[in-house]
Design a protein around this motif. Structure first.
Motif, PDB file in Angstrom:
ATOM      1  N   SER A   1     -89.270  74.227 -12.001  1.00  0.00           N
ATOM      2  CA  SER A   1     -90.535  74.587 -12.637  1.00  0.00           C
ATOM      3  C   SER A   1     -90.771  76.076 -12.440  1.00  0.00           C
ATOM      4  CB  SER A   1     -91.663  73.774 -11.991  1.00  0.00           C
ATOM      5  OG  SER A   1     -92.884  74.014 -12.622  1.00  0.00           O
ATOM      6  N   GLY A   2     -90.976  76.795 -13.547  1.00  0.00           N
ATOM      7  CA  GLY A   2     -91.222  78.227 -13.459  1.00  0.00           C
ATOM      8  C   GLY A   2     -90.905  78.931 -14.756  1.00  0.00           C
ATOM      9  N   LEU A   3     -90.947  80.240 -14.714  1.00  0.00           N
ATOM     10  CA  LEU A   3     -90.604  81.032 -15.889  1.00  0.00           C
ATOM     11  C   LEU A   3     -89.109  80.909 -16.186  1.00  0.00           C
ATOM     12  CD1 LEU A   3     -92.710  84.266 -15.382  1.00  0.00           C
ATOM     13  CD2 LEU A   3     -92.908  82.639 -17.281  1.00  0.00           C
ATOM     14  N   HIS A   4     -88.793  80.761 -17.453  1.00  0.00           N
ATOM     15  CA  HIS A   4     -87.403  80.678 -17.914  1.00  0.00           C
ATOM     16  C   HIS A   4     -87.215  81.728 -18.997  1.00  0.00           C
ATOM     17  CE1 HIS A   4     -86.052  77.077 -15.726  1.00  0.00           C
ATOM     18  NE2 HIS A   4     -87.346  76.788 -15.733  1.00  0.00           N
ATOM     19  N   PRO A   5     -87.019  82.996 -18.585  1.00  0.00           N
ATOM     20  CA  PRO A   5     -86.923  84.092 -19.551  1.00  0.00           C
ATOM     21  C   PRO A   5     -85.739  83.972 -20.501  1.00  0.00           C
ATOM     22  CG  PRO A   5     -86.368  84.852 -17.348  1.00  0.00           C
ATOM     23  CD  PRO A   5     -86.897  83.457 -17.207  1.00  0.00           C
ATOM     24  N   GLU A   6     -84.778  83.125 -20.179  1.00  0.00           N
ATOM     25  CA  GLU A   6     -83.667  82.908 -21.097  1.00  0.00           C
ATOM     26  C   GLU A   6     -84.128  82.276 -22.408  1.00  0.00           C
ATOM     27  OE1 GLU A   6     -83.448  79.305 -18.196  1.00  0.00           O
ATOM     28  OE2 GLU A   6     -84.221  81.345 -18.194  1.00  0.00           O
ATOM     29  N   TYR A   7     -85.346  81.699 -22.409  1.00  0.00           N
ATOM     30  CA  TYR A   7     -85.916  81.089 -23.609  1.00  0.00           C
ATOM     31  C   TYR A   7     -87.078  81.897 -24.185  1.00  0.00           C
ATOM     32  CZ  TYR A   7     -83.196  77.172 -21.874  1.00  0.00           C
ATOM     33  OH  TYR A   7     -82.170  76.380 -21.414  1.00  0.00           O
TER      34      TYR A   7
ATOM     35  N   PRO B   1     -90.072  85.427 -22.955  1.00  0.00           N
ATOM     36  CA  PRO B   1     -90.723  86.087 -21.825  1.00  0.00           C
ATOM     37  C   PRO B   1     -91.845  85.269 -21.177  1.00  0.00           C
ATOM     38  CG  PRO B   1     -91.348  87.125 -23.889  1.00  0.00           C
ATOM     39  CD  PRO B   1     -90.259  86.151 -24.212  1.00  0.00           C
ATOM     40  N   ASP B   2     -92.475  84.377 -21.930  1.00  0.00           N
ATOM     41  CA  ASP B   2     -93.586  83.581 -21.396  1.00  0.00           C
ATOM     42  C   ASP B   2     -93.261  82.096 -21.343  1.00  0.00           C
ATOM     43  OD1 ASP B   2     -95.303  85.875 -21.168  1.00  0.00           O
ATOM     44  OD2 ASP B   2     -95.537  85.791 -23.346  1.00  0.00           O
ATOM     45  N   TYR B   3     -91.993  81.762 -21.365  1.00  0.00           N
ATOM     46  CA  TYR B   3     -91.562  80.356 -21.406  1.00  0.00           C
ATOM     47  C   TYR B   3     -91.602  79.783 -19.995  1.00  0.00           C
ATOM     48  CZ  TYR B   3     -89.063  76.435 -23.583  1.00  0.00           C
ATOM     49  OH  TYR B   3     -88.712  75.214 -24.119  1.00  0.00           O
ATOM     50  N   TYR B   4     -92.655  79.010 -19.709  1.00  0.00           N
ATOM     51  CA  TYR B   4     -92.843  78.389 -18.397  1.00  0.00           C
ATOM     52  C   TYR B   4     -92.562  76.902 -18.560  1.00  0.00           C
ATOM     53  CZ  TYR B   4     -94.802  77.719 -13.728  1.00  0.00           C
ATOM     54  OH  TYR B   4     -94.965  77.451 -12.383  1.00  0.00           O
ATOM     55  N   ALA B   5     -91.557  76.404 -17.881  1.00  0.00           N
ATOM     56  CA  ALA B   5     -91.116  75.033 -18.116  1.00  0.00           C
ATOM     57  C   ALA B   5     -90.520  74.412 -16.863  1.00  0.00           C
ATOM     58  CB  ALA B   5     -90.081  75.012 -19.239  1.00  0.00           C
ATOM     59  N   ALA B   6     -90.372  73.093 -16.935  1.00  0.00           N
ATOM     60  CA  ALA B   6     -89.652  72.321 -15.932  1.00  0.00           C
ATOM     61  C   ALA B   6     -88.792  71.319 -16.683  1.00  0.00           C
ATOM     62  CB  ALA B   6     -90.617  71.597 -15.011  1.00  0.00           C
ATOM     63  N   PHE B   7     -87.593  71.110 -16.185  1.00  0.00           N
ATOM     64  CA  PHE B   7     -86.624  70.234 -16.833  1.00  0.00           C
ATOM     65  C   PHE B   7     -86.221  69.136 -15.861  1.00  0.00           C
ATOM     66  CE2 PHE B   7     -86.293  74.537 -18.329  1.00  0.00           C
ATOM     67  CZ  PHE B   7     -86.238  74.422 -19.707  1.00  0.00           C
ATOM     68  N   VAL B   8     -86.239  67.892 -16.325  1.00  0.00           N
ATOM     69  CA  VAL B   8     -85.848  66.763 -15.485  1.00  0.00           C
ATOM     70  C   VAL B   8     -85.045  65.759 -16.310  1.00  0.00           C
ATOM     71  CG1 VAL B   8     -87.816  66.988 -13.914  1.00  0.00           C
ATOM     72  CG2 VAL B   8     -87.998  65.489 -15.885  1.00  0.00           C
TER      73      VAL B   8
END
Length: 128
Positions: free
Chosen positions: A95-101, A103-110
């Motif tokens: 969970s956190g910023l994912h700048p690879e997607y 600049p403001d892409y904040y996500a968590a992946f499960v």
């Protein structure tokens, strides 16, 4: 574009516990159910995501497929991630910023208990 999406699951009770927990922080709950089906949404009777019991033939798509649920805040993304890990999910991207997607892409992946790849995301820069 989409009206709803459903996942075939092998254990409806296990999946219900998982999705009740992970969707609650995003503002979704059960809006329809019977013994083999649970629909989630934000309005009674209007499911946008569903679980369908298919114990013999549930087939999970490969790693090119995932579903991203919209979150209202970064805290909701964090709560989604924590709930998923506490209810049988597997971490697939913190969970956190994912700048690879973006600049403001904040996500968590499960990965859910059946193997589906899911995500919670918010892309607003002003999100707390």
């Amino acid at each position: 574009m989409l009206h709803h999406l459903s996942f075939a699951v092998t254990d409806i009770a296990r999946s219900a516990v998982f999705y009740d927990a992970v969707l609650a922080p995003l503002g979704y709950g059960r809006v329809w159910q019977d013994d083999t089906f649970i629909g989630y949404g934000s309005e009674p009777g209007k499911d946008v995501f569903a679980l369908k019991l298919r114990p013999q033939n549930a087939a999970v798509p490969g790693d090119g497929f995932h579903v991203a649920f919209a979150a209202s805040s970064r805290q909701a993304v964090d709560a989604f991630h924590s709930a998923a890990l506490a209810h049988g999910g597997t971490d697939n991207g913190c969970s956190g910023l994912h700048p690879e997607y973006g600049p403001d892409y904040y996500a968590a992946f499960v990965i859910d208990p059946d193997g589906y790849r899911i995500e919670a995301v918010i892309t607003e820069s002003s999100a707390p």
